[in-house]
Design an enzyme around this catalytic site. Structure first.
Site, PDB file in Angstrom:
ATOM      1  N   GLY A 139      72.510 -21.349 -55.769  1.00 32.18           N
ATOM      2  CA  GLY A 139      72.564 -21.911 -53.725  1.00 32.18           C
ATOM      3  C   GLY A 139      72.630 -22.722 -53.169  1.00 32.18           C
ATOM      4  N   TYR A 140      70.839 -22.514 -53.092  1.00 27.82           N
ATOM      5  CA  TYR A 140      69.564 -23.220 -52.622  1.00 27.82           C
ATOM      6  C   TYR A 140      69.395 -22.229 -51.821  1.00 27.82           C
ATOM      7  CZ  TYR A 140      71.624 -27.281 -55.599  1.00 27.82           C
ATOM      8  OH  TYR A 140      71.472 -28.370 -56.489  1.00 27.82           O
ATOM      9  N   HIS A 141      69.454 -20.800 -51.891  1.00 26.21           N
ATOM     10  CA  HIS A 141      69.806 -19.907 -51.113  1.00 26.21           C
ATOM     11  C   HIS A 141      68.303 -18.885 -51.537  1.00 26.21           C
ATOM     12  CE1 HIS A 141      74.350 -20.807 -49.396  1.00 26.21           C
ATOM     13  NE2 HIS A 141      73.167 -21.805 -49.748  1.00 26.21           N
ATOM     14  N   ALA A 142      67.252 -18.656 -52.210  1.00 24.41           N
ATOM     15  CA  ALA A 142      66.260 -18.255 -52.560  1.00 24.41           C
ATOM     16  C   ALA A 142      65.615 -17.431 -51.978  1.00 24.41           C
ATOM     17  CB  ALA A 142      65.893 -18.740 -54.021  1.00 24.41           C
TER      18      ALA A 142
END
Length: 535
Positions: free
Chosen positions: A469-472
């Site tokens: 998600g590129y949301h770490a």
């Protein structure tokens, strides 16, 4: 050697907000250090230029993960490498998360981070095209617009969503109900609004603010347990900067734990294996990471609709750019996804637990280090993921050498909750595309394909053909306990003069895309920092 009051490491979303707020007092000196270059790439202002920017190593870092999944593939996690950070290269979709997310932060022992604390922050930073309301802000530095409606294909997507019981809305951030609508995005008049555009560039001429791009911070400088500065490398030359008040790490959920560990703050075994002496033992630096695993579904269309024909050829892309330059509109003026939906995988849930994003184009299989390429035949793309994963991954250094690669363990599908939610949301997306009037537009599913049916086949398809998600978040998480990396004021335990302000401090995922929440987090953190400075 330069000495200032505050050193902010990282000019991404959080760093740009902090530079804006902390330098507002002319008597306070601020140094903003960015590893990437200046945000002068000509495609940064172009919203759909993100596909080129993400594949360009001059504008994006590419962090390889451990091999994972049945194919043992290595994935590359992308982060912005320029002023504005990931906000300069991302898909620009703007979501704030749910009230319950922030109240959960407070309930975990982090007072001051509940929804009643954060809603005024969001309304302060927003300049929403729909105008001010009880839940929206207007006149703030960050412009938020909504994609204009009217595309028949996308309207059919939204109508199909209402057929599943989801509410059609112009403002996806107005409620926490099941809903679908055109995306809110950090775009103004057809141009990307990065954090640098919104927060940094308008104040760049302040004499007390210095911005140093092209400078990679490698380690913190200590006086005992107090952090008094940073050591960095500017091109090939070592440099050192000193801070009289604080060093603030805002390098993101991957680079911030790396800097902490290289500096001797972290898990004792991790540091020992890398050959780094322990300065402050903090076992959860780089641990407890949470990241979505997104499912990628693609569909062939029955008619020549969408953007594929236009954007799959050099001549078509040039035509789209020419249209954009002349009118500021067209496909190049849109965010990465035009339609966003939040939905429940089971009706008895109290709020949505899944998100989907839809665009009127479909992609060829991605290749690391290359721009996204579009299929020639008409298609649609949907990416969907569980909103609040509870599987945990990690980020660890592998050497005392700052140039050595990180060991990134994504930790996908480590819990029954994440596996079950993911299977259910995948099937919900298929129901959406089988619902009228959208169903009449669909010829067949091209990826992962109709042969994927069982729970295990769905999970495997998510691992092999899906996306991060590129949301770490969570790699330097806040909390009240001794083993939480930072306290609720984001001060790093075991040290003095050091704070973390970025996505790594979030112990849980905020429901949706995190760029807006990180901007609000940094704005609110600045309130705490400024209040402490006045004492």
């Amino acid at each position: 050697m330069t000495e200032v009051d505050y050193i902010v490491v990282g000019a991404g979303t959080a760093g740009c907000v902090l530079a804006h707020r902390l330098s507002a007092d002319p008597g306070t000196s601020v140094l903003l250090v960015e590893a990437g270059g200046r945000d002068t790439h000509p495609l940064i202002p172009v919203p759909r230029g993100f596909s080129e920017l993400l594949g360009d190593p001059t504008t994006a870092w590419h962090y390889p993960t451990r091999p994972f999944g049945p194919a043992e593939q290595v994935e590359y996690w992308v982060r912005g490498r320029t002023l504005g950070g990931s906000s300069a290269v991302n898909g620009m979709v703007y979501n704030r998360g749910h009230r319950a997310d922030y109240d959960a932060l407070a309930a975990r022992g982090n007072p001051g981070w509940g929804w009643d604390d954060m809603l005024p922050v969001f309304t302060a930073i927003e300049d929403h095209r729909l105008g001010a309301s009880g839940t929206r802000g207007a006149g703030g530095p960050l412009h938020v617009s909504t994609v204009d409606g009217g595309d028949p294909l996308l309207d059919d997507v939204i109508t199909a969503g209402t057929g599943l019981g989801w509410q059609r809305t112009r403002d996806l951030n107005e409620s926490d109900e099941e809903r679908i609508g055109y995306a809110a995005a950090t775009i103004r008049d057809g141009r990307r609004v990065s954090a640098a555009d919104a927060f940094l560039h308008p104040v760049a001429d302040r004499p007390n603010l210095t911005v140093v791009p092209g400078t990679v911070v490698e380690r913190l400088v200590f006086d005992g347990r107090r952090v008094v500065g940073v050591r960095a490398r500017q091109d090939t030359e070592p440099v050192e900067y000193r801070a009289g008040r604080e060093v603030i790490l805002s390098a993101g959920a991957l680079a911030t734990p790396k800097i902490l560990q290289l500096s001797g703050i972290g898990d004792r075994a991790t540091l020992a294996s890398a050959g780094v002496d322990v300065v402050a033992e903090s076992p959860n630096v780089g641990a407890r990471m949470r990241e979505h695993r997104g499912f990628t579904l693609q569909f062939r269309l029955t008619e020549d609709l969408g953007y594929n024909r236009l954007l799959s050829t050099p001549d078509g892309r040039q035509q789209a750019m020419d249209d954009y330059r002349s009118s500021g509109g067209g496909p190049m003026a849109s965010p990465s996804f035009d339609v966003v939906g939040f939905f429940k995988t089971h009706p008895e849930l109290d709020r949505p637990d899944a998100q989907l994003l839809i665009a009127p184009f479909s992609m060829l299989p991605p290749e690391p280090g290359r721009a996204i390429e579009i299929e020639p035949e008409p298609g649609m793309l949907c990416v969907a993921y569980p909103l609040r994963t509870d599987s945990e991954g990690s980020v660890r250094i592998t050497s005392a050498d700052p140039a050595a690669p990180l060991d990134i363990d994504p930790g996908y599908f480590g819990t029954a909750h994440d596996r079950t939610t993911s299977v259910d949301l995948f099937r919900a997306v298929r129901r959406l595309f089988a619902t009228a009037p959208l169903a009449e537009r669909i010829a067949h599913e091209t990826a992962p394909g109709t042969t994927v049916r069982t729970d295990q086949e769905i999970i495997d398809a998510g691992l092999v053909t899906g996306t991060c998600g590129y949301h770490a978040v969570g790699t330097a998480a806040m909390g009240p306990h001794d083993d939480d990396v930072v306290d609720p004021l984001l001060r790093v335990r075991g040290t003095a003069g050091l704070r973390v302000v970025d996505a790594s401090v979030l112990p849980i995922m905020v429901s949706g895309n995190p760029n807006g929440p990180v901007a609000a987090l940094a704005w609110h953190a600045a309130d705490h920092i400024l209040a402490e400075a006045r004492v």
